[in-house]
Design a protein around this motif. Structure first.
Motif, mmCIF file in Angstrom:
data_model
loop_
_atom_site.group_PDB
_atom_site.id
_atom_site.type_symbol
_atom_site.label_atom_id
_atom_site.label_comp_id
_atom_site.label_asym_id
_atom_site.label_seq_id
_atom_site.Cartn_x
_atom_site.Cartn_y
_atom_site.Cartn_z
ATOM 1 N N ARG A 16 -1.903 -7.513 2.940
ATOM 2 C CA ARG A 16 -1.862 -6.086 4.122
ATOM 3 C C ARG A 16 -2.281 -4.982 3.448
ATOM 4 N NH1 ARG A 16 3.257 -8.106 5.220
ATOM 5 N NH2 ARG A 16 4.287 -6.250 3.883
ATOM 6 N N ALA A 17 -1.911 -4.909 1.920
ATOM 7 C CA ALA A 17 -2.353 -3.655 1.247
ATOM 8 C C ALA A 17 -3.911 -3.671 1.320
ATOM 9 C CB ALA A 17 -1.749 -3.598 0.026
ATOM 10 N N ARG A 18 -4.384 -4.720 0.795
ATOM 11 C CA ARG A 18 -5.645 -4.861 0.426
ATOM 12 C C ARG A 18 -6.452 -4.749 1.867
ATOM 13 N NH1 ARG A 18 -10.218 -8.306 1.102
ATOM 14 N NH2 ARG A 18 -11.795 -8.248 -0.771
ATOM 15 N N ASP A 19 -6.086 -5.312 2.669
ATOM 16 C CA ASP A 19 -6.647 -4.874 4.100
ATOM 17 C C ASP A 19 -6.688 -3.603 4.458
ATOM 18 O OD1 ASP A 19 -7.341 -7.691 4.167
ATOM 19 O OD2 ASP A 19 -6.004 -8.183 5.764
ATOM 20 N N ALA A 20 -5.548 -2.996 4.306
ATOM 21 C CA ALA A 20 -5.479 -1.502 4.733
ATOM 22 C C ALA A 20 -6.454 -0.686 3.929
ATOM 23 C CB ALA A 20 -3.950 -1.036 4.498
ATOM 24 N N ARG A 21 -6.410 -0.979 2.380
ATOM 25 C CA ARG A 21 -7.265 -0.079 1.552
ATOM 26 C C ARG A 21 -8.711 -0.342 2.048
ATOM 27 N NH1 ARG A 21 -10.422 0.189 -2.811
ATOM 28 N NH2 ARG A 21 -10.127 1.982 -4.150
ATOM 29 N N GLU A 22 -9.200 -1.380 2.393
ATOM 30 C CA GLU A 22 -10.708 -1.967 2.724
ATOM 31 C C GLU A 22 -10.892 -0.909 4.125
ATOM 32 O OE1 GLU A 22 -13.117 -3.383 0.846
ATOM 33 O OE2 GLU A 22 -11.437 -3.030 -0.747
ATOM 34 N N ALA A 69 10.388 0.082 -1.489
ATOM 35 C CA ALA A 69 9.009 -0.875 -1.225
ATOM 36 C C ALA A 69 9.213 -1.686 -2.291
ATOM 37 C CB ALA A 69 8.069 -0.036 -0.804
ATOM 38 N N LEU A 70 9.527 -1.102 -3.672
ATOM 39 C CA LEU A 70 9.607 -1.835 -4.713
ATOM 40 C C LEU A 70 10.815 -2.846 -4.993
ATOM 41 C CD1 LEU A 70 8.563 1.152 -7.423
ATOM 42 C CD2 LEU A 70 6.987 -0.920 -6.488
ATOM 43 N N LEU A 71 11.901 -2.277 -4.489
ATOM 44 C CA LEU A 71 13.103 -3.124 -4.503
ATOM 45 C C LEU A 71 12.870 -4.454 -3.579
ATOM 46 C CD1 LEU A 71 15.868 -0.283 -4.508
ATOM 47 C CD2 LEU A 71 15.238 -1.896 -6.385
ATOM 48 N N GLY A 113 11.836 -15.903 -5.138
ATOM 49 C CA GLY A 113 10.810 -17.057 -4.781
ATOM 50 C C GLY A 113 10.115 -16.971 -3.478
ATOM 51 N N ARG A 114 10.058 -15.711 -2.990
ATOM 52 C CA ARG A 114 9.260 -15.538 -1.517
ATOM 53 C C ARG A 114 7.724 -15.178 -1.981
ATOM 54 N NH1 ARG A 114 11.440 -11.755 1.713
ATOM 55 N NH2 ARG A 114 12.983 -10.783 0.129
ATOM 56 N N TRP A 115 7.134 -16.388 -2.671
ATOM 57 C CA TRP A 115 5.709 -15.735 -3.093
ATOM 58 C C TRP A 115 4.834 -15.583 -1.897
ATOM 59 C CZ3 TRP A 115 6.610 -14.077 -7.387
ATOM 60 C CH2 TRP A 115 7.424 -14.608 -8.351
ATOM 61 N N ASP A 116 5.023 -16.481 -0.784
ATOM 62 C CA ASP A 116 4.186 -16.344 0.178
ATOM 63 C C ASP A 116 4.218 -14.904 0.785
ATOM 64 O OD1 ASP A 116 3.101 -18.837 0.238
ATOM 65 O OD2 ASP A 116 4.462 -19.662 1.629
ATOM 66 N N ALA A 117 5.534 -14.559 1.066
ATOM 67 C CA ALA A 117 5.776 -13.177 1.407
ATOM 68 C C ALA A 117 5.099 -12.013 0.675
ATOM 69 C CB ALA A 117 7.149 -12.729 1.576
ATOM 70 N N LEU A 118 5.164 -12.252 -0.780
ATOM 71 C CA LEU A 118 4.522 -11.310 -1.593
ATOM 72 C C LEU A 118 2.832 -11.372 -1.511
ATOM 73 C CD1 LEU A 118 5.091 -9.494 -3.927
ATOM 74 C CD2 LEU A 118 4.707 -11.468 -5.497
ATOM 75 N N LYS A 119 2.407 -12.661 -1.219
ATOM 76 C CA LYS A 119 0.933 -12.576 -0.974
ATOM 77 C C LYS A 119 0.641 -11.895 0.389
ATOM 78 C CE LYS A 119 -2.678 -15.993 -0.460
ATOM 79 N NZ LYS A 119 -3.084 -17.429 -0.491
ATOM 80 N N ALA A 120 1.359 -12.027 1.414
ATOM 81 C CA ALA A 120 1.145 -11.544 2.445
ATOM 82 C C ALA A 120 1.198 -9.917 2.437
ATOM 83 C CB ALA A 120 2.186 -11.977 3.472
ATOM 84 N N LEU A 121 2.071 -9.256 1.559
ATOM 85 C CA LEU A 121 2.143 -8.085 1.186
ATOM 86 C C LEU A 121 0.947 -7.512 0.708
ATOM 87 C CD1 LEU A 121 5.282 -5.907 -0.102
ATOM 88 C CD2 LEU A 121 3.111 -5.772 -1.166
#
Length: 289
Positions: A276-282, A254-256, A265-273
């Protein structure tokens, strides 16, 4: 009162906190204890946490109704072997280890099979502090204690251990030992590996001694558990190495992937990740106890 005499072998945070809790609620009349570390024994005596502090495990368990093995998981076999010669024939023995299949395997190795009188347990409570000096009677209040009954389990022994933990303020649940180890590899064991590894990496970079003095709240929150006992966590990771290793491989992958997003430079993909992580935690936060 639930039982007359409880013996605690291992006078650390968990063993000491259980002693304080059982005393506070009046569940036991007499608590004896043993620890191989003389300083822990002296502290237990000085603070009055243990009624009778002994210099051998056999002396501590002699005459006890219930024996609690509150030792690092890799010491379970040694602790049990030290208790058996003096164990009363009808005494119940239980543990507090963070892995359960390894404990059951060690008990079977010492006894030939897992005895009916042994009850495997894991209190989901603790702090980054270690030692009986930090013991708290309230440590288990509203916390889960997981029992992992085995094939030959005596229901009366299981019920007695459950009642003691409930008296200490805990909520007791049950599950299979291997399922337990898989769950806690993900939610507890791997996070400790990551926290220790992260702090060790930063310490190697801090040649000018300016990283840690400038660390903020995020560093403190993420790394708090790296202040936990190295010996205890060495034992836990070693006892559950296969499950933790598999998850560590997945975390590395996952870190790779995150590194690839940044490099490409896939910043939209990083933001989406991140989203997802924030939503899952909440979503699951209310279930975390």
């Amino acid at each position: 009162m639930i039982v007359s005499h409880v013996a605690i072998v291992g006078l650390g945070l968990i063993g000491g906190s259980l002693a304080r809790a059982l005393r506070a609620c009046g569940a036991v009349a007499h608590i004896s204890g043993y620890d191989p570390d003389s300083s822990q024994r002296e502290t237990a005596q000085r603070l009055g946490i243990i009624d009778q502090v002994c210099t051998t495990p056999a002396d501590a368990v002699r005459g006890a109704d219930v024996v609690v093995l509150a030792v690092p998981v890799l010491r379970t076999a040694e602790a049990l072997a030290g208790c058996l010669p003096a164990r009363r024939a009808d005494a119940v023995v239980t543990d507090v280890g963070s892995t359960k299949q390894s404990v059951l395997d060690d008990v079977a190795r010492i006894c030939g099979s897992v005895p009916a009188w042994f009850v495997a347990a894991h209190p989901i409570a603790g702090t980054e502090k270690s030692g009986i000096a930090h013991a708290q009677a309230e440590l288990f209040h509203r916390r889960r204690v997981i029992l992992t009954p085995h094939e030959g389990q005596d229901p009366a022994a299981r019920s007695l251990v459950m009642r003691l933990w409930q008296a200490a303020g805990a909520r007791v649940v049950e599950m299979d030992a291997r399922r337990h180890d898989a769950i806690f590899a993900a939610t507890s064991h791997l996070p400790h590996v990551l926290a220790y590894g992260f702090v060790d990496m930063l310490a190697g970079l801090d040649r000018d001694h300016d990283i840690f003095p400038n660390a903020g709240g995020g560093f403190r929150d993420f790394t708090r558990i790296a202040s936990s006992s190295p010996q205890m966590w060495h034992d836990i990771i070693r006892a559950n190495a296969d499950a933790v290793g598999d998850l560590l491989d997945r975390q590395i992958d996952a870190l790779l992937q995150i590194r690839a997003m940044m490099r490409e430079g896939r910043w939209d993909a990083l933001k989406a990740l991140f989203q997802r992580a924030r939503d899952a935690r909440e979503r699951y936060l209310a279930q975390i106890e």
